[in-house]
Design an enzyme around this catalytic site. Structure first.
Site, PDB file in Angstrom:
ATOM      1  N   HIS A 271      48.183  39.745  37.656  1.00  0.00           N
ATOM      2  CA  HIS A 271      47.962  38.502  38.413  1.00  0.00           C
ATOM      3  C   HIS A 271      48.364  38.737  39.859  1.00  0.00           C
ATOM      4  CE1 HIS A 271      48.141  34.298  39.575  1.00  0.00           C
ATOM      5  NE2 HIS A 271      47.431  34.054  38.486  1.00  0.00           N
ATOM      6  N   ASP A 328      44.532  33.926  30.811  1.00  0.00           N
ATOM      7  CA  ASP A 328      43.269  34.205  30.101  1.00  0.00           C
ATOM      8  C   ASP A 328      43.453  35.056  28.861  1.00  0.00           C
ATOM      9  OD1 ASP A 328      41.989  34.358  33.356  1.00  0.00           O
ATOM     10  OD2 ASP A 328      41.452  32.855  31.854  1.00  0.00           O
TER      11      ASP A 328
HETATM   12  C1  SDX Z   1      42.993  34.087  36.794  1.00  0.00           C
HETATM   13  O1  SDX Z   1      44.832  33.508  41.334  1.00  0.00           O
HETATM   14  C2  SDX Z   1      44.994  32.786  40.310  1.00  0.00           C
HETATM   15  O2  SDX Z   1      45.881  31.966  40.230  1.00  0.00           O
HETATM   16  C3  SDX Z   1      43.992  33.009  39.198  1.00  0.00           C
HETATM   17  C4  SDX Z   1      44.248  32.232  37.928  1.00  0.00           C
HETATM   18  C5  SDX Z   1      44.100  30.755  38.135  1.00  0.00           C
HETATM   19  O3  SDX Z   1      44.725  30.000  37.387  1.00  0.00           O
HETATM   20  O4  SDX Z   1      43.275  30.353  38.994  1.00  0.00           O
HETATM   21  O5  SDX Z   1      45.570  32.491  37.479  1.00  0.00           O
HETATM   22  C6  SDX Z   1      43.285  32.624  36.812  1.00  0.00           C
HETATM   23  O6  SDX Z   1      42.050  34.504  37.404  1.00  0.00           O
HETATM   24  C7  SDX Z   1      43.922  35.026  36.059  1.00  0.00           C
HETATM   25  C8  SDX Z   1      43.553  36.536  36.252  1.00  0.00           C
HETATM   26  C9  SDX Z   1      42.379  36.847  35.303  1.00  0.00           C
HETATM   27  N1  SDX Z   1      41.848  38.214  35.597  1.00  0.00           N
HETATM   28  C10 SDX Z   1      42.023  39.234  34.755  1.00  0.00           C
HETATM   29  O7  SDX Z   1      42.729  39.174  33.751  1.00  0.00           O
HETATM   30  C11 SDX Z   1      41.260  40.489  35.143  1.00  0.00           C
HETATM   31  C12 SDX Z   1      42.187  41.692  35.067  1.00  0.00           C
HETATM   32  N2  SDX Z   1      43.217  41.551  36.115  1.00  0.00           N
HETATM   33  C13 SDX Z   1      43.005  42.291  37.333  1.00  0.00           C
HETATM   34  O8  SDX Z   1      41.679  42.472  37.715  1.00  0.00           O
HETATM   35  C14 SDX Z   1      43.982  41.940  38.437  1.00  0.00           C
HETATM   36  O9  SDX Z   1      45.229  41.975  37.883  1.00  0.00           O
HETATM   37  C15 SDX Z   1      43.821  40.627  39.206  1.00  0.00           C
HETATM   38  C16 SDX Z   1      42.439  40.445  39.708  1.00  0.00           C
HETATM   39  C17 SDX Z   1      44.190  39.471  38.330  1.00  0.00           C
HETATM   40  C18 SDX Z   1      44.792  40.659  40.369  1.00  0.00           C
HETATM   41  O10 SDX Z   1      44.364  41.670  41.222  1.00  0.00           O
HETATM   42  P1  SDX Z   1      45.180  42.076  42.541  1.00  0.00           P
HETATM   43  O11 SDX Z   1      46.318  41.142  42.790  1.00  0.00           O
HETATM   44  O12 SDX Z   1      44.165  42.273  43.638  1.00  0.00           O
HETATM   45  O13 SDX Z   1      45.864  43.426  42.131  1.00  0.00           O
HETATM   46  P2  SDX Z   1      45.240  44.857  42.340  1.00  0.00           P
HETATM   47  O14 SDX Z   1      43.793  44.848  41.885  1.00  0.00           O
HETATM   48  O15 SDX Z   1      45.546  45.297  43.733  1.00  0.00           O
HETATM   49  O16 SDX Z   1      46.089  45.735  41.287  1.00  0.00           O
HETATM   50  C19 SDX Z   1      47.363  46.250  41.629  1.00  0.00           C
HETATM   51  C20 SDX Z   1      47.495  47.529  40.794  1.00  0.00           C
HETATM   52  C21 SDX Z   1      46.298  48.483  40.943  1.00  0.00           C
HETATM   53  O17 SDX Z   1      46.748  49.773  40.636  1.00  0.00           O
HETATM   54  P3  SDX Z   1      47.134  50.765  41.858  1.00  0.00           P
HETATM   55  O18 SDX Z   1      45.886  50.859  42.730  1.00  0.00           O
HETATM   56  O19 SDX Z   1      48.320  50.097  42.565  1.00  0.00           O
HETATM   57  O20 SDX Z   1      47.509  52.072  41.186  1.00  0.00           O
HETATM   58  O21 SDX Z   1      47.513  47.169  39.399  1.00  0.00           O
HETATM   59  C22 SDX Z   1      46.373  47.717  38.745  1.00  0.00           C
HETATM   60  C23 SDX Z   1      45.364  48.044  39.841  1.00  0.00           C
HETATM   61  O22 SDX Z   1      44.497  49.106  39.417  1.00  0.00           O
HETATM   62  N3  SDX Z   1      45.872  46.656  37.862  1.00  0.00           N
HETATM   63  C24 SDX Z   1      45.417  46.853  36.623  1.00  0.00           C
HETATM   64  C25 SDX Z   1      45.128  45.581  36.124  1.00  0.00           C
HETATM   65  N4  SDX Z   1      45.390  44.672  37.060  1.00  0.00           N
HETATM   66  C26 SDX Z   1      45.846  45.333  38.133  1.00  0.00           C
HETATM   67  N5  SDX Z   1      45.251  47.983  35.900  1.00  0.00           N
HETATM   68  C27 SDX Z   1      44.752  47.822  34.637  1.00  0.00           C
HETATM   69  N6  SDX Z   1      44.456  46.619  34.090  1.00  0.00           N
HETATM   70  C28 SDX Z   1      44.630  45.485  34.805  1.00  0.00           C
HETATM   71  N7  SDX Z   1      44.336  44.299  34.269  1.00  0.00           N
END
Ligand code: SDX
Length: 392
Positions: A271, A328
């Site tokens: 998140h 989710d």
């Molecule tokens: C919702 O914003 C909100 O409040 C949203 C929400 C709401 O109520 O409106 O809470 C609802 O959208 C919840 C999130 C649902 N999405 C998912 O579950 C999809 C999977 N999650 C990711 O795509 C990600 O965690 C996000 C999109 C939720 C957040 O992305 P960020 O903050 O841009 O983080 P990032 O992509 O920069 O990741 C940071 C690191 C990265 O690794 P490094 O490059 O540092 O090595 O964490 C890794 C990412 O690759 N990472 C994951 C991951 N999420 C982040 N690796 C594997 N699996 C994951 N799910």
């Protein structure tokens, strides 16, 4: 002015507005609507009370709630011509695309809801949307089930009415199942607002051009559709299904999620703000056990989800990046137990988030926020002379 422009991709460190609606603390896993703890509201409130709280700022008195419900019931009819738009879609159209189109089409049938230059006009536009959106959700669902697209019953509660429009059968008397209604109330409350997330920021920026409430909400639905945002609840179930089909091999999917060359992410994890457990996920996880128990549903998917969660919470890759289950991760398991098809999961998220979008749009308009128009740092070509077609 010619001030310094700093780029902040994804607005990770940018505050877009001041707001008095929702407070969340990502480190401590705290979420409050208008100062009330999400745990209290999920436990003790109804979704309609939370709708009123988010939009108008106070928990309603019995009188206020009665009038609010009556005003909504007066508007809970959708023009039959809207069905011509639904007929135009193929049966397999994704419900989020149908719903955003129908929400935008509502403008044509309710032109007075576009320019809301008084609180009275704003209230009318808001009540119309709160009344008609659940009908559009039910009709969108019945585009796939082939069941009749009809109306609810004003004698029922707001959520009971939604359940009736979605789940009742034309040849049987509708009897609300208290377990289903209680689970839906809780899920919709938990999804109701979340400060400046992607879809809410979309609603605010479209609303900032004074395009109107329905156009702003339609845009919010499109933003929520993405698998990185609300679409994650559908992606979680598809991932769990794939793991089940793969003999429950969670290790393989954990490895994929950690492999930088593999675009696969563990859906339902991580998140932007919560760097601790998402408080909503905690509540939904408990509710999933309760609902499946009370409905007598044995779902191996739930066991796979719990196994995956346990592994991820012990895995350095996830622990170091503070990746925890989010809202989710477990919600889809409850929707599935309620018989809601996976394509409709994100629609259920939109139904829950509607009051939050409305509240944030209303706050933005009442505060006369300026039109959203960020700047950029140009990294393209310098000036160059034109070349005629022959000489290219
Ligand atoms: C919702 O914003 C909100 O409040 C949203 C929400 C709401 O109520 O409106 O809470 C609802 O959208 C919840 C999130 C649902 N999405 C998912 O579950 C999809 C999977 N999650 C990711 O795509 C990600 O965690 C996000 C999109 C939720 C957040 O992305 P960020 O903050 O841009 O983080 P990032 O992509 O920069 O990741 C940071 C690191 C990265 O690794 P490094 O490059 O540092 O090595 O964490 C890794 C990412 O690759 N990472 C994951 C991951 N999420 C982040 N690796 C594997 N699996 C994951 N799910």
């Amino acid at each position: 002015g010619s001030g310094i422009i700093t780029i902040d991709p994804g607005f990770k460190n940018t505050g877009s507005c001041e707001s008095a609606i929702t407070y969340l603390d990502g480190e401590k896993g705290i979420l409050r609507y208008r100062g009330y703890a999400i745990e209290d509201l999920a436990e003790k409130s109804t979704f309609l009370e939370v709708i009123y709280l988010l939009i108008f700022g106070e928990l309603p008195t019995q009188e206020q709630l009665k009038k609010f419900k009556a005003d909504i019931d007066d508007e809970a009819i959708v023009d039959q011509d809207m069905k011509k738009i639904i007929d135009g879609f193929p049966k397999y159209a994704h419900p989020m695309g149908v719903l955003s189109s129908l929400t935008s089409a509502l403008i044509a049938f309710n032109p007075s809801s576009v320019e809301v230059n008084s609180e009275e006009a704003m209230y009318k536009a808001i009540v119309k949307l709160l009344a008609k959106f659940p009908v559009l959700v039910a009709w969108t669902y019945h585009k796939r089930t082939g069941l009749p697209m009809d109306y609810g019953d004003a004698n029922l509660g707001y959520v009971e009415n939604i359940a009736k429009m979605m789940f009742s059968k034309p040849n049987r008397e509708y009897k609300p199942n208290p377990v289903v209604i209680a689970a839906l109330e809780k899920l919709l409350i938990l999804h109701a607002d979340h400060e400046q997330n992607c879809s809410t920021s979309t609603v605010r920026i479209v609303g900032s051009s004074h395009a109107g409430l329905y156009a702003s909400i339609s845009a919010g639905i499109s933003a929520l559709w993405g698998p990185l945002h609300g679409g994650a609840n559908q992606a979680v179930l598809e991932m769990l299904e794939a793991i089940k089909a793969d003999g429950g091999d969670t290790k393989k999917y954990m490895a994929k999620a950690k492999d930088k060359d593999d675009p696969f992410r563990l859906m339902g994890f991580g998140h932007r703000v919560y760097k601790n457990f998402d408080p909503r996920a905690k509540i939904i996880k408990v509710a999933a056990d309760e609902v499946l128990g009370e409905l007598g549903v044995q779902d191996p998917i739930l066991d796979i989800a719990k196994g995956l969660e346990k592994e991820a919470l012990e895995d350095p890759y996830f622990v170091d990046r503070k990746l925890y289950p989010n809202v989710d991760f477990y919600s889809g398991i409850i929707y599935r137990a309620l018989g809601i098809p996976v394509e409709m999961f994100t629609v259920m998220f939109a139904l829950g988030r509607l009051p939050g979008w409305i509240a944030q749009w209303r706050e933005m308009r009442l505060r006369n926020e300026p039109i959203g128009r960020p700047r950029q740092v140009y990294i393209g070509e310098n000036h160059r002379d034109y070349k005629d077609l022959e000489s290219r």
